[in-house]
Design a protein around this motif. Sequence first.
Motif, PDB file in Angstrom:
ATOM      1  N   LEU A  33       0.846  -1.201   0.000  1.00 46.40           N
ATOM      2  CA  LEU A  33       0.000   0.000   0.000  1.00 46.40           C
ATOM      3  C   LEU A  33       0.878   1.248   0.000  1.00 46.40           C
ATOM      4  O   LEU A  33       0.660   2.176  -0.779  1.00 46.40           O
ATOM      5  N   MET A  34       1.897   1.233   0.872  1.00 52.36           N
ATOM      6  CA  MET A  34       2.746   2.422   0.944  1.00 52.36           C
ATOM      7  C   MET A  34       3.543   2.611  -0.335  1.00 52.36           C
ATOM      8  O   MET A  34       3.683   3.727  -0.822  1.00 52.36           O
ATOM      9  N   SER A  35       4.044   1.518  -0.909  1.00 51.98           N
ATOM     10  CA  SER A  35       4.833   1.719  -2.117  1.00 51.98           C
ATOM     11  C   SER A  35       3.937   2.143  -3.280  1.00 51.98           C
ATOM     12  O   SER A  35       4.375   2.877  -4.160  1.00 51.98           O
TER      13      SER A  35
ATOM     14  N   ALA B  88      11.832   4.614   0.991  1.00 54.45           N
ATOM     15  CA  ALA B  88      12.276   5.900   1.542  1.00 54.45           C
ATOM     16  C   ALA B  88      12.943   6.739   0.455  1.00 54.45           C
ATOM     17  O   ALA B  88      12.655   7.926   0.309  1.00 54.45           O
ATOM     18  N   PHE B  89      13.816   6.131  -0.342  1.00 57.71           N
ATOM     19  CA  PHE B  89      14.484   6.886  -1.406  1.00 57.71           C
ATOM     20  C   PHE B  89      13.457   7.404  -2.421  1.00 57.71           C
ATOM     21  O   PHE B  89      13.600   8.494  -2.969  1.00 57.71           O
ATOM     22  N   ALA B 138      16.495   8.874   6.150  1.00 60.46           N
ATOM     23  CA  ALA B 138      15.791   7.646   6.541  1.00 60.46           C
ATOM     24  C   ALA B 138      16.251   6.476   5.671  1.00 60.46           C
ATOM     25  O   ALA B 138      16.556   5.389   6.168  1.00 60.46           O
ATOM     26  N   GLY B 139      16.327   6.722   4.353  1.00 57.80           N
ATOM     27  CA  GLY B 139      16.758   5.665   3.438  1.00 57.80           C
ATOM     28  C   GLY B 139      18.184   5.228   3.740  1.00 57.80           C
ATOM     29  O   GLY B 139      18.493   4.039   3.735  1.00 57.80           O
ATOM     30  N   PRO B 210       9.618   2.710  11.355  1.00 58.54           N
ATOM     31  CA  PRO B 210       8.332   2.592  10.657  1.00 58.54           C
ATOM     32  C   PRO B 210       7.476   3.847  10.799  1.00 58.54           C
ATOM     33  O   PRO B 210       6.741   4.201   9.875  1.00 58.54           O
ATOM     34  N   VAL B 211       7.579   4.523  11.946  1.00 61.43           N
ATOM     35  CA  VAL B 211       6.810   5.755  12.133  1.00 61.43           C
ATOM     36  C   VAL B 211       7.334   6.828  11.183  1.00 61.43           C
ATOM     37  O   VAL B 211       6.566   7.505  10.492  1.00 61.43           O
ATOM     38  N   LEU B 212       8.653   6.951  11.113  1.00 60.06           N
ATOM     39  CA  LEU B 212       9.263   7.983  10.267  1.00 60.06           C
ATOM     40  C   LEU B 212       8.900   7.776   8.796  1.00 60.06           C
ATOM     41  O   LEU B 212       8.490   8.705   8.101  1.00 60.06           O
ATOM     42  N   ILE B 213       9.038   6.544   8.343  1.00 59.48           N
ATOM     43  CA  ILE B 213       8.802   6.288   6.914  1.00 59.48           C
ATOM     44  C   ILE B 213       7.329   6.509   6.564  1.00 59.48           C
ATOM     45  O   ILE B 213       7.006   7.040   5.497  1.00 59.48           O
TER      46      ILE B 213
END
Lengths: 106, 466
Positions: A33-35, B88-89, B138-139, B210-213
């Motif tokens: 979902l996120m991706s 992240a990237f 983050a990445g 996980p919160v940050l991303i």
Amino acid sequence: MTDLLLMISVFTVSFVLGYILISKVPQMLHTPLMSMTNAISAVTIIGALLLFSVELDIPQKVLGGIAIAMAAFNVVGGFVITDRITKMFKKSSGVDSGQEEHRLKE
Amino acid sequence: MDSAWNLLIDLAIILIIFLGIRMFRRPESARWGNLTAAFALLCALTVVLYRDPILTPALVLIVFLVGSMVGWFVAMRVNMVQIPAMVAFQHGAGGVAAFLVSFVELIKDATHLSVTSEVSGIVGLIIGAATFSGSMVAGGKLANRLKQTPTVFPRHNLILSGTVVVIVTLGVFAGHVSGTAVLYALIILILFSIWLGVVFSIRIGGADMPVLISFLNATAGVAAAFCGIIIQNRLLIACGATVAASGSILTHVMCKAMNRNLWKVFVGIRPKTAAGMAVTTQARPPSVAVQESSGQDLLARAIEVAKNANRVIIIPGYGMALAQAQLELVGLAKKLEGMNKEVKYAIHPVAGRMPGHMNVLLAEAEVEYDKLCEMEQINPEFAGTDLVLIVGACDVVNPAAINVEGTPISGMPILKAHEAKHIVVCNLDRRPGYSGVENPLYADPKTILLLGDARMTLGKLSQGLA
């Protein structure tokens, strides 16, 4: 002013509808979902393309070009990786699908 | 924003995207959901190109192809453990695109912009640039290029709030000046926003990732929406808002599952350990004798327990991924199933480095998804379970979250492994997890601790069963 109101309402309606739909996505699928939403956020590529519908000077062209490349990377990479992830989710052959659906709803 | 036709087309595209998201309710339709959303975006691109033809098509096409091919290449090669870093990237790339579009729009014809467009352009620029640098940090952490643990500068909060003040001032200033001053003000603004993202992200680490991303997912959406306001494009606003909603939900889910307050994650308040340690050290001594028996002995006991068990639940944690023990674990599970035992996997929402990461890792190891159970669903089943096999997880099974008041994890929802008849733990060591709270489960007489590399331990267990 009407423009502003219109845009705020577009944002609000989409946010609420998106929120309702996405809160029903099971935790199992949160990574794809996120991706996928990540790829959708690269819709800014439209903004980047629109830059090129008028005359730009050289620095603006360079920046616009970087924006297009980055957004293209984001949109293509996002959808491809999501496809790879979702493809991996398989059901065991023994379970009949009606029962499965029932279980997921719970 | 013009004719009724354009409105209908935009509406249709956004509805197709919603349809795609709706298909994410079930794993079997998720793949089609993704393709549906991709199709919607393709339609959107086509419509835009048709409405406003590009003046330099060759240049645009080349740049577009280069970006797409790199994206495709990277996405095909990345492995599932690296997915969080990859995502992240990509948030970062989206941030770059958003702030560059806002920037060029602002300097192109600042005089023609309405106040609304100008303000949202500046805000979009700040959020986009901060999302870019925050995501890169983050990445980098997730890809192990940067130190994973939080990096705290001296007077970190002062630096952070100072940066915010400077950005707000610069933003207001950029909105009031004209001519070349705008250009310079915006460039300085971008630099400070990039600095903001770095300062913000670098202090978050470990299990808070996980919160940050998820949060960066939301900000990337917000940046896209603001970008949409400046160019007055409904589609961008709608898509951005949807992504922002998705990121918000995931952020909320992650915070709840870790018993962390979003604000505390962001201002760098980390769990304190004192109370939990005190309580659990008292609880430990009686069973130490049992635990001190030799490794071979423990392994033999674990094998015995596994042979006699009928219902088995496996709890994998990120330690399993670090030890790259997925295949060994699944091999063992298949063996147990071959012996007519019922095997399920219990997945805690924060297992892994991004929401749902553990499910992906296990799906890659060819575990069928109907065996992957969410916490609420499987918790009532532990009491009737003969054996719980914990691999590389600690905090998410720590009963101190229920029994002990005043620890950082008190009140955090956990998998109730302690209710099972037997527990086998395959962790690297008996050190506490990220929260720093000792796990009383390790001292429980019904627990067999198999310390060491999970891959080796699971291999030995598997051999013993044959």
